[in-house]
Design a protein around this motif. Structure first.
Motif, short mmCIF file in Angstrom:
data_model
loop_
_atom_site.label_atom_id
_atom_site.label_comp_id
_atom_site.label_asym_id
_atom_site.label_seq_id
_atom_site.Cartn_x
_atom_site.Cartn_y
_atom_site.Cartn_z
N ASP A 264 0.89 -1.31 0.04
CA ASP A 264 -0.07 0.14 0.14
C ASP A 264 0.86 1.41 0.04
O ASP A 264 0.62 2.19 -0.65
CB ASP A 264 -0.99 -0.03 1.23
N GLU A 265 1.85 1.13 1.02
CA GLU A 265 2.64 2.63 0.82
C GLU A 265 3.41 2.63 -0.50
O GLU A 265 3.55 3.77 -1.00
CB GLU A 265 3.96 1.94 2.12
N LEU A 266 3.90 1.57 -0.92
CA LEU A 266 4.57 1.46 -2.31
C LEU A 266 3.70 1.91 -3.39
O LEU A 266 4.28 3.02 -4.19
CB LEU A 266 4.89 0.11 -2.71
N GLU A 267 2.28 1.77 -3.45
CA GLU A 267 1.49 2.05 -4.31
C GLU A 267 1.30 3.66 -4.15
O GLU A 267 1.44 4.41 -5.01
CB GLU A 267 0.09 1.60 -3.83
N LEU A 268 1.11 4.13 -2.91
CA LEU A 268 0.94 5.74 -2.69
C LEU A 268 2.23 6.49 -3.19
O LEU A 268 1.91 7.40 -3.79
CB LEU A 268 0.81 5.86 -1.31
N ILE A 269 3.30 5.84 -3.02
CA ILE A 269 4.76 6.74 -3.47
C ILE A 269 4.94 6.50 -4.84
O ILE A 269 4.81 7.59 -5.84
CB ILE A 269 5.80 5.84 -2.98
N GLN A 270 4.40 5.52 -5.63
CA GLN A 270 4.38 5.15 -7.01
C GLN A 270 3.35 6.32 -7.64
O GLN A 270 3.44 7.03 -8.83
CB GLN A 270 3.89 3.93 -7.59
N ASN A 271 2.03 6.54 -7.14
CA ASN A 271 1.01 7.15 -7.74
C ASN A 271 1.35 8.63 -7.56
O ASN A 271 1.19 9.49 -8.37
CB ASN A 271 -0.38 6.94 -6.90
N LYS A 272 1.94 9.26 -6.35
CA LYS A 272 2.36 10.18 -6.16
C LYS A 272 3.46 10.78 -7.40
O LYS A 272 3.42 11.87 -7.84
CB LYS A 272 3.09 10.85 -4.70
N ALA A 273 4.37 10.02 -7.25
CA ALA A 273 5.33 9.96 -8.27
C ALA A 273 4.79 10.29 -9.91
O ALA A 273 5.30 11.38 -10.75
CB ALA A 273 6.52 8.90 -8.61
N THR A 274 3.73 9.46 -10.09
CA THR A 274 3.29 9.60 -11.47
C THR A 274 2.55 11.16 -11.83
O THR A 274 2.38 11.71 -12.72
CB THR A 274 1.85 8.60 -11.73
N VAL A 275 1.67 11.48 -10.61
CA VAL A 275 1.17 12.79 -10.71
C VAL A 275 2.41 13.96 -10.90
O VAL A 275 2.13 15.07 -11.69
CB VAL A 275 0.31 13.32 -9.36
N GLU A 276 3.47 13.89 -9.93
CA GLU A 276 4.58 14.76 -9.99
C GLU A 276 5.20 14.77 -11.47
O GLU A 276 5.48 15.87 -11.97
CB GLU A 276 5.42 14.45 -8.93
N LYS A 277 5.28 13.65 -11.99
CA LYS A 277 5.72 13.52 -13.42
C LYS A 277 5.03 14.14 -14.43
O LYS A 277 5.37 14.93 -15.28
CB LYS A 277 6.02 12.01 -13.76
N LEU A 278 3.52 14.23 -14.24
CA LEU A 278 2.56 15.00 -15.21
C LEU A 278 2.86 16.45 -14.85
O LEU A 278 3.23 17.02 -15.99
CB LEU A 278 1.26 14.38 -14.64
N TYR A 279 2.98 16.83 -13.94
CA TYR A 279 3.27 18.28 -13.56
C TYR A 279 4.44 18.92 -14.40
O TYR A 279 4.59 19.78 -15.06
CB TYR A 279 3.24 18.99 -12.15
N GLU A 280 5.42 17.93 -14.16
CA GLU A 280 6.98 18.39 -14.47
C GLU A 280 6.82 18.09 -16.13
O GLU A 280 7.29 19.04 -16.81
CB GLU A 280 7.83 17.24 -14.19
N ALA A 281 6.14 17.35 -16.88
CA ALA A 281 5.97 17.14 -18.27
C ALA A 281 5.04 18.53 -18.62
O ALA A 281 5.37 18.90 -19.81
CB ALA A 281 5.39 15.89 -18.79
N LEU A 282 3.90 18.66 -17.92
CA LEU A 282 3.29 19.99 -18.27
C LEU A 282 4.10 21.26 -18.56
O LEU A 282 4.01 22.06 -19.16
CB LEU A 282 1.96 20.14 -17.63
N SER A 283 4.79 21.37 -17.46
CA SER A 283 5.66 22.56 -17.17
C SER A 283 6.73 22.73 -18.47
O SER A 283 7.24 23.87 -18.81
CB SER A 283 6.45 22.68 -15.81
N ARG A 284 7.21 21.66 -19.08
CA ARG A 284 8.16 21.61 -20.25
C ARG A 284 7.59 21.46 -21.28
O ARG A 284 8.23 21.42 -22.39
CB ARG A 284 8.95 20.41 -19.80
N GLY A 285 6.28 21.31 -21.45
CA GLY A 285 5.72 21.15 -22.68
C GLY A 285 5.80 19.66 -23.25
O GLY A 285 5.68 19.71 -24.68
N GLU A 286 6.00 18.96 -22.82
CA GLU A 286 6.10 17.41 -23.14
C GLU A 286 4.75 16.55 -23.46
O GLU A 286 4.51 16.02 -22.40
CB GLU A 286 7.03 16.62 -22.19
N ALA A 287 4.39 16.89 -24.54
CA ALA A 287 2.83 16.49 -24.75
C ALA A 287 2.87 14.97 -24.87
O ALA A 287 1.89 14.23 -24.38
CB ALA A 287 2.35 16.89 -26.23
N GLU A 288 4.02 14.35 -25.27
CA GLU A 288 4.04 12.95 -25.24
C GLU A 288 3.99 12.24 -24.10
O GLU A 288 3.43 11.17 -23.71
CB GLU A 288 5.28 12.44 -26.29
N THR A 289 4.87 12.80 -23.10
CA THR A 289 4.94 12.15 -21.89
C THR A 289 3.45 12.52 -21.11
O THR A 289 2.94 11.34 -20.48
CB THR A 289 5.73 13.01 -21.05
#
Length: 174
Positions: free
Chosen positions: A19-44
């Motif tokens: 459960d803890e690992l899932e929380l960490i991975q899910n948070k990382a997915t969302v953080e990666k989304l915001y990073e991709a949005l800030s860089r304009g990486e539409a494919e990511t």
């Protein structure tokens, strides 16, 4: 005949770790989304979001900023509003909550649901206070008549810049 299933302490430890690992991975997915949005990486961005993303919005109609970015209507480099989360928190298993504000003019909360590393649901709250509560009974509790009296607050809006501002409040039950 009822069957009782019990879990050994070691099995419970593995479940807690998973459960803890899932929380960490899910948070990382969302953080990666915001990073991709800030860089304009539409494919990511496209790889992180399900093609049939479920979307829900609460706020002034002119503030559908994130959905315009996700659909490509507003390219991230020229978007009138930039989302820079001040906090990202994983709660309740699949939910990840991002919160941000810019002075007293704009406050937003994004609630993302992540399944197997892909965002499947997005709820956007703009200029709205949000409280997220878990209404499920804890394991082992017997619920009579489908009603129980437990409610655990998992997350609440906390923008320091907006404490004196009056905003509508919503309760999100998961």
């Amino acid at each position: 005949m009822a069957t009782e299933i019990s879990m050994s302490p070691k099995a419970a430890e593995f479940d807690d770790h998973d459960d803890e690992l899932e929380l960490i991975q899910n948070k990382a997915t969302v953080e990666k989304l915001y990073e991709a949005l800030s860089r304009g990486e539409a494919e990511t961005v496209a790889k992180l979001i399900a093609g049939d993303l479920e979307y829900w919005f609460h706020g002034p109609p002119r503030c559908h900023h994130m959905m315009r970015v996700l659909t490509g209507e507003s390219p991230t480099h020229s978007a009138p509003f930039r989302f820079e989360p001040r906090s990202v928190t994983a709660v309740g298993g699949a939910c990840v909550i991002a919160e941000g504000w810019e002075g007293a003019k704009a406050y937003w909360v994004h609630v993302w649901t992540v399944k197997d590393g892909v965002i499947t649901q997005f709820r956007e709250y703009f200029n709205t206070w949000l409280t997220v509560r878990d209404l499920r009974p804890p394991a082992g509790w017997e619920v009579s008549g489908g009603v129980h009296h437990r409610s655990l607050t998992l997350w609440q809006s906390m923008p320091r810049d907006l404490f004196r501002r009056s905003l509508p409040g919503l309760l999100l039950a998961i």
